[in-house]
Design an enzyme around this catalytic site. Structure first.
Site, short mmCIF file in Angstrom:
data_model
loop_
_atom_site.label_atom_id
_atom_site.label_comp_id
_atom_site.label_asym_id
_atom_site.label_seq_id
_atom_site.Cartn_x
_atom_site.Cartn_y
_atom_site.Cartn_z
N CYS A 26 0.86 -1.17 0.00
CA CYS A 26 0.00 0.00 0.00
C CYS A 26 0.90 1.23 0.00
O CYS A 26 2.04 1.15 -0.44
CB CYS A 26 -0.95 -0.02 1.19
SG CYS A 26 -0.07 -0.12 2.77
N HIS A 561 -1.47 12.20 3.23
CA HIS A 561 -2.45 11.12 3.07
C HIS A 561 -3.84 11.71 3.27
O HIS A 561 -4.27 11.94 4.40
CB HIS A 561 -2.18 10.02 4.09
CG HIS A 561 -2.89 8.73 3.83
ND1 HIS A 561 -4.24 8.59 3.97
CD2 HIS A 561 -2.43 7.52 3.44
CE1 HIS A 561 -4.59 7.35 3.69
NE2 HIS A 561 -3.50 6.68 3.36
#
Length: 639
Positions: A26, A561
């Site tokens: 990821c 993020h």
């Protein structure tokens, strides 16, 4: 080839390539599916300079690397001869999860959005009970009645809120779930159960029920669904499937109102006739089962539940118990299960205080102080992941003390009478609204004091805290080696987003919150723009455009993020204005995203801004401002 040795070390320490079923990645971590996790050398990987930490969750062995994980992943694929897999995101839910993992995912997604309100109303209800017990208010006073309505109203109509979150999780229309729940708690049906009976069902059994009404000739078992949990969750599960069926067959021109019309006509009667009674009986059986186990051996129950609670929290398994807690409050009016875990946070801060006193490591001291404060208010993740768990023995000492505290709570009959917050603010929720401050309340007070003192003393004498063993999530290295510190210039990093600032510990992801990925801040965006915080190079751009990594000219590696679990949107509502490898300057537009659409889709929009190579610096200073604009200084690295 610069990651070749790291790749070799990782493969060797996960048990060799023959122990690997598959590997994917990821934004920040490698995700292995291993044939036998016991063959993995977790300690060696945790202490490796190229590895941040190790996480085990959802059947995956996760090696947290940082925002350069794609390069490490390619090296691992090449070195191990593995087949490249489709990248996935932090905390994603794979299609092939086990039943228990899927259950935990469902429960957490249903309850997490309403937890802040449950805590807020629980505080009000708890303090109102305390005012009544102390004689400051009478239960007929207007002040008491109004505070009770504020504190109790949310819980009485809890099914409506669960109808929204559950329907969203099951893929249906959230407001349809609320409409189903509203029918269940409609006041016109609440008093009918006391009326004249037209028949009796299941006579002579534990399910014997008097019937007051029928629907199209079918008898309806009326239940009290106020404050209930299980019936609405099961009802929305079936409602989502029924709605999808009608979406497929109803013509588009009338779909907007005819689909909910048909869905309500099917699900609401079905819930009253079948789903509701069965779910209620099941919920009552669960509640009675918990009481039976508790009463059979309260001492053992307290030791086990209290002692292992923090372990369950680490792996997220505690979400499987939360519905029982709410169910007990709804069915019995009190709960003894979660009550036995209350001493855990006080045991944790006792262990943290022991570490704080003994340690000579300045970085560990700086972590311990805020971890102690947040733990006092029930937020123990910073203390667990940043202080006690990396040191191992202090965490074990806190679990032992928590077990003792849980045993005291159990044998003294302490119970929770309302949902509420964590830490010290949860104390009023132990006050019995009828009896007031009773023996059980004082048992809880004794338990948390004992847990705190015992964890503190055990850590002082048996915690094994010394300078050679002090390893934190940000400072993991072999005892015999000194970490090489890069000669990086002092640097100011500006805000990529306009928004409200919150401490990293409050970001709803344990890896970010524990600073295992590095130091930084969280920002709740006011606008859907991300600009470059430094002059540098785009080193990582995830394909769903929700996360981007930049390496500055001076070597700072920054991860931005946007939101939590937003990978599940598969790029929807995100637009990238750069690509991997692009050179950028401060203020250049990197990403755009639709804040409101993402929120409506049910995803937290909180955005961590992390310096992922924080260990290359002697310190990271973060802003104390509550709000920031684009290009305001938010982080300063200290050489």
């Amino acid at each position: 080839m610069k990651h070749e040795q790291l790749a070799k070390d990782i493969i060797a320490n996960v048990g060799g390539k023959e122990n690997v079923n598959s590997v994917s990645h990821c934004v920040t971590r490698l995700r292995f599916k291993l044939k036998d996790e016991s063959k993995a050398n977790t300690e060696a990987l945790k202490n490796h300079n190229g590895v941040v930490t190790i996480m085990k969750s959802a059947g995956q062995y996760q090696v947290v690397i940082g925002n350069h994980v794609p390069e490490v992943y390619q090296a691992v694929i090449q070195e191990g001869g593995f087949q490249a897999a489709k990248p996935v995101e932090e905390n994603d839910n794979e299609q092939k999860q086990g039943i228990f993992t899927r259950f935990i995912d469902i429960v957490s997604n249903i309850f997490i959005p309403i937890l802040p309100l449950l805590m807020a109303t629980g505080i009000i209800k708890g303090f109102n009970s305390m005012f009544l017990a102390l004689g400051w208010l009478e239960n007929t006073d207007g002040t008491y009645l109004l505070l009770n309505a504020i504190g109790d109203g949310f819980f009485v109509f809890l099914p409506i809120f669960l109808g929204y979150t559950a329907m969203k999780k099951f893929g249906g229309t959230p407001f349809l779930g609320m409409a189903i729940a509203a029918a269940l708690v409609h006041p016109s049906l609440s008093g009918i159960s006391d009326g004249e009976s037209i028949m009796t069902l299941f006579s002579g059994t534990v399910f014997e029920s008097d019937i007051q009404i029928a629907f199209l000739g079918i008898p309806v078992v009326l239940m009290d669904y106020a404050s209930s949990v299980v019936p609405i969750i099961i009802a929305t599960f079936f409602a989502a499937k029924v709605e999808k069926f009608f979406v497929r067959i109803v013509p588009s021109v009338i779909k907007s109102f005819f689909v909910p019309f048909l869905t309500l006509l099917v699900i609401v009667p079905l819930t009253f006739i079948i789903i509701g009674p069965i779910a209620t009986w099941a919920a009552q059986s669960i509640g009675q089962g918990v009481v039976w186990v508790y009463e059979a051996a309260p001492l053992i129950a307290g030791l086990v539940v209290g002692g292992f609670w923090q372990v369950l929290v680490i792996f997220g398994i505690h979400w499987g118990i939360i519905p029982i807690y709410y169910n007990n409050l709804a069915v019995m009016g009190y709960d003894t299960l979660i009550a036995m875990t209350f001493a855990a946070s006080f045991a944790q801060i006792g262990a943290i205080l022991g570490v704080l006193i003994l340690t000579k490591n300045q970085k560990l001291k700086s972590l311990s102080i805020p971890a102690f404060v947040s733990g006092f208010f029930g937020v123990t993740e910073p203390g667990i992941y940043g202080v006690t768990l990396p040191l191992k023995k202090p965490f074990i000492m806190s679990c032992i003390a928590s077990g003792v505290g849980g045993a005291i709570i159990a044998v003294t009959g302490s119970a929770l009478y309302s949902a509420g917050p964590l830490g010290v603010f949860k104390i009023p929720t132990f006050i019995d609204p009828v009896e007031g401050i009773n023996f059980g309340f004082w048992g809880m007070i004794i338990a948390i004091v004992v847990a705190f003192v015992l964890a503190f003393v055990l850590t002082l004498f048996f915690g094994g805290v010394n300078q050679k063993q002090e390893v934190t999530a940000q400072d993991t290295n072999n005892d015999d080696e000194e970490k090489e510190v890069k000669n990086v210039s002092q640097e100011k990093i500006v805000s990529p987003i306009k928004g409200n600032v919150l401490p990293l510990a409050e970001v709803p992801d344990e890896v970010f919150a524990s600073k295992a990925m590095g130091n930084g801040i969280g920002i709740e965006p006011m606008e859907g723009r991300v600009v470059s915080p430094v002059n540098g190079t785009v080193t990582t751009l995830f394909k769903t455009n929700h996360a981007i990594g930049i390496t500055s000219e001076n070597g700072a590696e920054i991860l931005i993020h946007v939101g939590m679990d937003t990978v599940q949107l598969e790029g929807k509502y995100f637009t990238a204005h750069v690509k991997q490898g692009d050179q950028v300057s401060v203020g250049d537009l990197l990403l755009e995203f639709d804040v409101e659409k993402i929120k409506e889709a049910g995803y937290p929009i909180i955005t961590p801004v992390i310096v992922t190579n924080s260990i290359d610096y002697n310190g990271i200073d973060v802003t104390t401002e509550k709000t920031v604009r684009e290009k305001d200084v938010i982080i300063q690295t200290i050489r």
